[in-house]
Design an enzyme around this catalytic site. Structure first.
Site, short mmCIF file in Angstrom:
data_model
loop_
_atom_site.label_atom_id
_atom_site.label_comp_id
_atom_site.label_asym_id
_atom_site.label_seq_id
_atom_site.Cartn_x
_atom_site.Cartn_y
_atom_site.Cartn_z
N ASN A 220 0.74 -1.18 -0.09
CA ASN A 220 0.00 -0.02 0.14
C ASN A 220 0.85 1.33 -0.03
OD1 ASN A 220 -1.79 2.24 0.44
ND2 ASN A 220 -2.25 1.47 2.48
N TRP A 221 1.07 1.88 -1.22
CA TRP A 221 1.93 2.94 -1.16
C TRP A 221 1.34 4.24 -0.64
CZ3 TRP A 221 3.99 3.12 -7.19
CH2 TRP A 221 4.56 1.85 -7.03
N LYS A 222 0.00 4.10 -0.22
CA LYS A 222 -0.51 5.33 0.40
C LYS A 222 -0.14 6.78 -0.44
CE LYS A 222 0.24 3.31 4.92
NZ LYS A 222 -0.15 3.49 6.38
N HIS B 178 -9.74 0.88 4.64
CA HIS B 178 -8.43 1.06 5.38
C HIS B 178 -8.88 1.76 6.73
CE1 HIS B 178 -4.37 2.21 6.39
NE2 HIS B 178 -3.94 1.26 5.67
N GLU C 56 -6.99 4.51 7.77
CA GLU C 56 -7.12 5.91 7.58
C GLU C 56 -8.18 6.33 6.91
OE1 GLU C 56 -3.11 5.48 5.48
OE2 GLU C 56 -2.11 4.82 7.41
N GLU D 138 -5.94 -5.42 10.39
CA GLU D 138 -4.97 -4.52 10.57
C GLU D 138 -5.17 -3.81 11.67
OE1 GLU D 138 -2.91 -3.19 6.58
OE2 GLU D 138 -4.43 -1.75 6.90
N GLY E 262 1.79 1.71 10.81
CA GLY E 262 2.53 3.09 10.53
C GLY E 262 3.17 3.47 11.93
N SER F 242 2.94 -2.46 10.27
CA SER F 242 4.31 -2.33 10.53
C SER F 242 5.22 -3.49 10.23
CB SER F 242 4.63 -1.89 11.71
OG SER F 242 3.99 -0.38 11.89
N GLY G 230 2.39 -1.31 4.23
CA GLY G 230 2.49 0.23 3.85
C GLY G 230 3.93 0.44 3.90
N GLY G 231 4.78 1.28 4.98
CA GLY G 231 6.11 1.85 4.85
C GLY G 231 7.15 0.78 4.06
C1 PEP Z 1 -1.00 -0.05 5.51
O1 PEP Z 1 -0.96 1.05 5.09
O2 PEP Z 1 -2.14 -0.76 5.38
C2 PEP Z 1 0.16 -0.40 6.63
C3 PEP Z 1 -0.11 -1.46 7.18
O3 PEP Z 1 1.15 0.51 6.94
P1 PEP Z 1 2.41 0.13 7.53
O4 PEP Z 1 3.04 -1.21 6.94
O5 PEP Z 1 3.26 1.29 7.30
O6 PEP Z 1 2.28 -0.02 9.05
#
Ligand code: PEP
Length: 255
Positions: A10-12, A96, A98, A168, A174, A214, A235-236
């Site tokens: 997930n590049w956000k 998601h 967010e 999640e 994050g 994460s 994500g990251g």
């Molecule tokens: C996400 O954006 O779904 C996510 C899990 O982010 P991160 O891996 O950065 O926690």
């Protein structure tokens, strides 16, 4: 039943045409050689054309991070599922945390987005998960069940076996605080039980349940050692080619 693990990035709201090109080039050097795992990237809308062009015919699928619940009309700024399908998306993330937290998406709206995605032939990645306050209050199972139930109420049981669920925990996204493999396995096993009760064992066994929060190259191997973890939503760490393909490699190795 053996489910093929799915690791999705997930590049956000990150990227540029130049950085995307470099990232995709690196991923394409490494990922097609990895067997027994599926890989996808979920990118910002403006880059779907670039990504579709680069990844068409390769082992990496692509998708979006959000979709409108409406088919078309006067919805300024929204993007429909049919538009995503035109860009060759296989997946779209819905619900998601967010989106739920920053844009006030309700369970009902998430369910409508899920329905719109499936209506256009996309595979929704339905995110569910509790906040830290909900976990501390002992409500984790109630929260994820409610989020799942809303979709089933709207779409019926056949829809779920064709979707992906991403557990999640909001407190892990994050933050650098990955859930322990025990914590993740416990909720995944619960989700599988709930799915079995709702849609029957056969359909429930087909659903891939990813973990997200994460995940990085260090934590991935122990997470994927758990039987109920069918991949990850990342994500990251998906923005850095070496981290991402080490996570994909860990998923492949755990098969
Ligand atoms: C996400 O954006 O779904 C996510 C899990 O982010 P991160 O891996 O950065 O926690």
């Amino acid at each position: 039943m053996a489910r093929t693990r799915l690791v999705a990035g997930n590049w956000k709201m990150h990227g540029s045409r130049e950085s995307n090109r470099a990232l995709l080039d690196r991923l394409l050097q490494e990922i097609p050689g990895m067997k027994g795992v599926e890989c996808a990237v979920c990118v910002p809308f403006p880059y779907l054309g670039q990504v579709a062009e680069r990844l068409a015919g390769t082992a990496i699928a692509w998708g979006a991070q959000n979709v409108s619940e409406h088919a078309q009309g006067a919805y300024t700024g929204e993007v429909s599922a049919a538009m995503l399908a035109e860009f060759g998306c296989r997946y779209v993330i819905v619900g998601h945390s967010e989106r739920r937290q920053l844009y006030g998406e309700s369970d009902a709206q998430v369910a409508a987005k899920f329905a719109a995605a499936q209506g256009a032939g996309l595979v929704p990645i339905l995110c569910v998960g509790e906040t830290l306050a909900e976990r501390d209050a002992g409500c984790t199972e109630q929260v994820v069940d409610r989020q799942l139930q809303q979709v089933l109420n709207l779409k019926g049981k056949d829809s779920v076996s064709k979707a992906v669920v991403a557990y999640e925990p909001v407190w892990a996204i994050g933050t650098g605080k990955t859930a322990t493999s025990d914590q993740a396995q416990e909720v995944h096993a619960h989700l599988r039980e709930t799915l079995t009760a709702l849609v029957g064992r056969e359909a429930a066994e087909q659903v891939r349940i990813q973990y997200g929060g994460s995940v990085n190259a260090e934590t991935a191997p122990r997470l994927f050692a758990e039987p109920e973890l069918d991949g990850a939503l990342v994500g990251g760490a998906s923005l850095e080619a070496a981290s991402f393909f080490r996570i994909v490699a860990a998923a492949a190795a755990a098969v």
